[in-house]
Design a protein around this motif. Structure first.
Motif, PDB file in Angstrom:
ATOM      1  N   ALA A  36      -5.803 -33.229   4.389  1.00  0.00           N
ATOM      2  CA  ALA A  36      -5.259 -33.420   5.731  1.00  0.00           C
ATOM      3  C   ALA A  36      -5.669 -34.765   6.309  1.00  0.00           C
ATOM      4  O   ALA A  36      -4.895 -35.422   7.019  1.00  0.00           O
ATOM      5  CB  ALA A  36      -5.732 -32.280   6.638  1.00  0.00           C
ATOM      6  N   VAL A  95      -7.395 -31.983  12.393  1.00  0.00           N
ATOM      7  CA  VAL A  95      -8.028 -31.155  11.365  1.00  0.00           C
ATOM      8  C   VAL A  95      -9.041 -30.271  12.078  1.00  0.00           C
ATOM      9  O   VAL A  95      -9.943 -30.780  12.766  1.00  0.00           O
ATOM     10  CB  VAL A  95      -8.725 -32.024  10.298  1.00  0.00           C
ATOM     11  CG1 VAL A  95      -9.235 -31.163   9.157  1.00  0.00           C
ATOM     12  CG2 VAL A  95      -7.768 -33.094   9.769  1.00  0.00           C
ATOM     13  N   THR A 120      -8.101 -25.523   8.073  1.00  0.00           N
ATOM     14  CA  THR A 120      -8.662 -25.786   6.741  1.00  0.00           C
ATOM     15  C   THR A 120      -9.180 -24.544   6.046  1.00  0.00           C
ATOM     16  O   THR A 120      -9.424 -24.579   4.844  1.00  0.00           O
ATOM     17  CB  THR A 120      -9.804 -26.805   6.851  1.00  0.00           C
ATOM     18  OG1 THR A 120     -10.767 -26.316   7.785  1.00  0.00           O
ATOM     19  CG2 THR A 120      -9.288 -28.139   7.326  1.00  0.00           C
ATOM     20  N   LEU A 143      -0.237 -26.708   5.633  1.00  0.00           N
ATOM     21  CA  LEU A 143      -0.657 -28.073   5.983  1.00  0.00           C
ATOM     22  C   LEU A 143       0.565 -28.984   6.110  1.00  0.00           C
ATOM     23  O   LEU A 143       0.709 -29.742   7.081  1.00  0.00           O
ATOM     24  CB  LEU A 143      -1.612 -28.586   4.905  1.00  0.00           C
ATOM     25  CG  LEU A 143      -2.268 -29.973   5.051  1.00  0.00           C
ATOM     26  CD1 LEU A 143      -3.477 -30.060   4.128  1.00  0.00           C
ATOM     27  CD2 LEU A 143      -1.321 -31.117   4.719  1.00  0.00           C
ATOM     28  N   VAL A 200      -2.801 -36.456  13.183  1.00  0.00           N
ATOM     29  CA  VAL A 200      -2.987 -35.143  12.556  1.00  0.00           C
ATOM     30  C   VAL A 200      -4.356 -34.608  12.960  1.00  0.00           C
ATOM     31  O   VAL A 200      -5.368 -35.292  12.815  1.00  0.00           O
ATOM     32  CB  VAL A 200      -2.879 -35.244  11.019  1.00  0.00           C
ATOM     33  CG1 VAL A 200      -3.252 -33.919  10.352  1.00  0.00           C
ATOM     34  CG2 VAL A 200      -1.466 -35.667  10.615  1.00  0.00           C
ATOM     35  N   VAL A 243      -4.078 -28.749  11.401  1.00  0.00           N
ATOM     36  CA  VAL A 243      -4.306 -28.185  10.070  1.00  0.00           C
ATOM     37  C   VAL A 243      -5.489 -27.226  10.133  1.00  0.00           C
ATOM     38  O   VAL A 243      -6.582 -27.608  10.555  1.00  0.00           O
ATOM     39  CB  VAL A 243      -4.574 -29.293   9.036  1.00  0.00           C
ATOM     40  CG1 VAL A 243      -4.888 -28.679   7.667  1.00  0.00           C
ATOM     41  CG2 VAL A 243      -3.375 -30.223   8.950  1.00  0.00           C
ATOM     42  N   ASN A 250       3.182 -30.396   9.679  1.00  0.00           N
ATOM     43  CA  ASN A 250       3.310 -31.837   9.903  1.00  0.00           C
ATOM     44  C   ASN A 250       4.685 -32.355   9.512  1.00  0.00           C
ATOM     45  O   ASN A 250       4.856 -33.533   9.192  1.00  0.00           O
ATOM     46  CB  ASN A 250       2.205 -32.568   9.146  1.00  0.00           C
ATOM     47  CG  ASN A 250       0.866 -32.388   9.825  1.00  0.00           C
ATOM     48  OD1 ASN A 250       0.573 -33.026  10.829  1.00  0.00           O
ATOM     49  ND2 ASN A 250       0.039 -31.494   9.290  1.00  0.00           N
TER      50      ASN A 250
END
Length: 449
Positions: free
Chosen positions: A410, A423, A400, A368, A421, A398, A372
């Motif tokens: 996230a 997810v 998960t 994660l 970002v 990301v 980033n």
């Protein structure tokens, strides 16, 4: 009637917050206590009223399982439930497989109950849960006389041949785990004699507290440097007692972390459970310089409760000792996000337990952050995060891995990242924090699903 259908995938792109977060909110009920309230109420004689129950997917699986075992479990209003228990040792054999969804807590604790009742049962779960190890529970529980059959590596589905007259257990935990401890104690409930558990480091004690609440005789004594010995007298007369579930500190962590990181923010979370074996994150945040204020302290249902206010401000790196890990094991992903924004390096020690959560949460947290733009390393069972002292670069996707805490971590990261970002899925947030996105938007997060 409550729903436990598998949710459809819900990707989310999170942009940086454009205004400070502000307001006062209450988070859903504590998941650990909610699971135990349903289980213990089903084992007790009489009618138990539960208020503040978390109505996430994980807990609904536990409600369905106890219903399948013969308890009468009814939702009477949002967060308010009634359980008419059958009494210890009198659960009925389920007609079908017990599907525990994504909940490792439910599966592991229920193993202790099923092993110590003279019945045959089978448990399964979703793809994530079927990949998680159960041998750490089934190995000690086998000493009761119960028999377990599973897939390779001790994975679900798991068939259990329980025993009506289980042997009491004496077990020393190889690693700190409240789930394993609780499974052993729950098996010992229906065993004649004394069950004894040694833990090298004190873990969350909701099981001990709630067993006493329902009338069991449980004693705790210190053991060595920070360890404990828990002793349970078997076959108590468990009698129905109402339970008020406090707000989950693990859920409050995401709201408070966002408030600490988004400049100018001030947010209060009301009615948070403050059990000292669950508040390692709050201790750590204060060590990092967080402005975290406690007010309105009280005791509800045998558990300490209070209101927490987080005010944004500068944070610095921290070295978290391994012995604190059990009191904050679920909070390391969001703590890593906070550390990424702090100035200087942070080191989190002794995180082996993170490898067997909903995902390999240690490697998933590292991924994660790395995706980033955050520098993070793993040395043995320690995680090292190099803080930026401000906004992280962001811009990553990301994965998960069906893990609700990664999805929420996230999301918080995205609120304070320089680039949006992505997810991949937020649907599993509902397993522990139904309404998370709506709550975050109520304090100004501006999330658009």
């Amino acid at each position: 009637m409550e729903s436990i259908n598998a949710p459809a995938s819900r990707p989310l792109t999170v942009h940086a917050a454009t205004t400070p977060l502000a307001g006062a909110v209450a988070v859903p009920g504590d998941k650990s206590i909610s699971h135990r309230a349903l289980m213990f109420a089903a084992l007790a004689r009489g009618e138990t009223g539960i208020t503040g129950l978390l109505e996430g997917e994980d807990v609904l699986r536990t409600a369905a399982a106890m219903r399948a075992l013969g308890a009468i479990v009814t939702r009477t209003a949002p967060g308010t439930w009634q359980v008419i228990g059958r009494g210890l040792g009198t659960l009925q054999e389920p007609d079908d497989v017990l599907d525990m969804g994504n909940s490792g807590t439910a599966a592991r604790l229920l193993s202790g109950i099923l092993a110590s009742h003279g019945m045959f049962s089978v448990m399964t779960g979703d793809g994530s849960l079927r990949g998680r190890p159960m041998k750490r529970v089934t190995d000690p529980l086998s000493a009761t006389g119960a028999r377990f059959t599973s897939r390779s590596g001790g994975r679900l589905p798991l068939a259990i041949e329980g025993v009506a007259d289980p042997a009491p257990l004496s077990y020393r935990l190889p690693v700190a785990s409240a789930q394993v401890k609780s499974a052993v104690l729950l098996a010992g409930l229906n065993a004649a004699g004394t069950t004894r558990v040694e833990e090298p480091v004190a873990t969350r004690d909701h099981t001990e507290n709630m067993l006493r609440h329902f009338g069991a005789e449980v004693s705790v004594a210190p053991l060595g440097a920070g360890g404990r010995v828990i002793t349970l007298t078997g076959r108590p007369d468990l009698v129905a007692r109402d339970v008020a579930v406090p707000g989950d500190p693990s859920s409050a962590a995401f709201v408070l972390a966002a408030a600490l990181l988004v400049p100018g923010s001030s947010v209060t979370v009301r009615g948070v459970g403050l059990n000292p074996l669950r508040t390692g994150l709050f201790t750590t945040l204060r060590e990092m310089g967080a402005d975290l204020r406690l007010s309105n302290e009280r005791v509800e249902g045998g558990e300490p409760v209070g209101d927490l206010t987080a005010v944004a401000g500068p944070l610095h790196g921290v070295d978290v000792p391994a012995e604190r890990a059990p009191s904050m094991i679920d909070e390391y992903p969001i703590l890593a996000v906070v550390a990424a924004h702090a100035s200087g390096p942070s080191r989190f020690r002794g995180l082996e337990e993170l490898r067997v959560k909903e995902s390999d949460r240690l490697s998933a947290t590292v991924a994660l952050l790395q995706r980033n733009g955050v520098t993070v390393d793993v040395v043995g069972d320690d995680m090292l995060v190099t803080g930026t002292g401000g906004a992280v670069p962001g811009g990553g996707l990301v994965e998960t891995r069906m893990d609700h805490r990664l999805a929420m971590s996230a999301t918080v990261l995205g609120l304070v990242a320089a680039e949006p970002v992505k997810v991949d899925d937020t649907a599993f947030i509902d397993t522990s924090f139904p309404g998370f996105i709506d709550l975050m938007n109520s304090i100004g997060a501006g999330l658009v699903a």
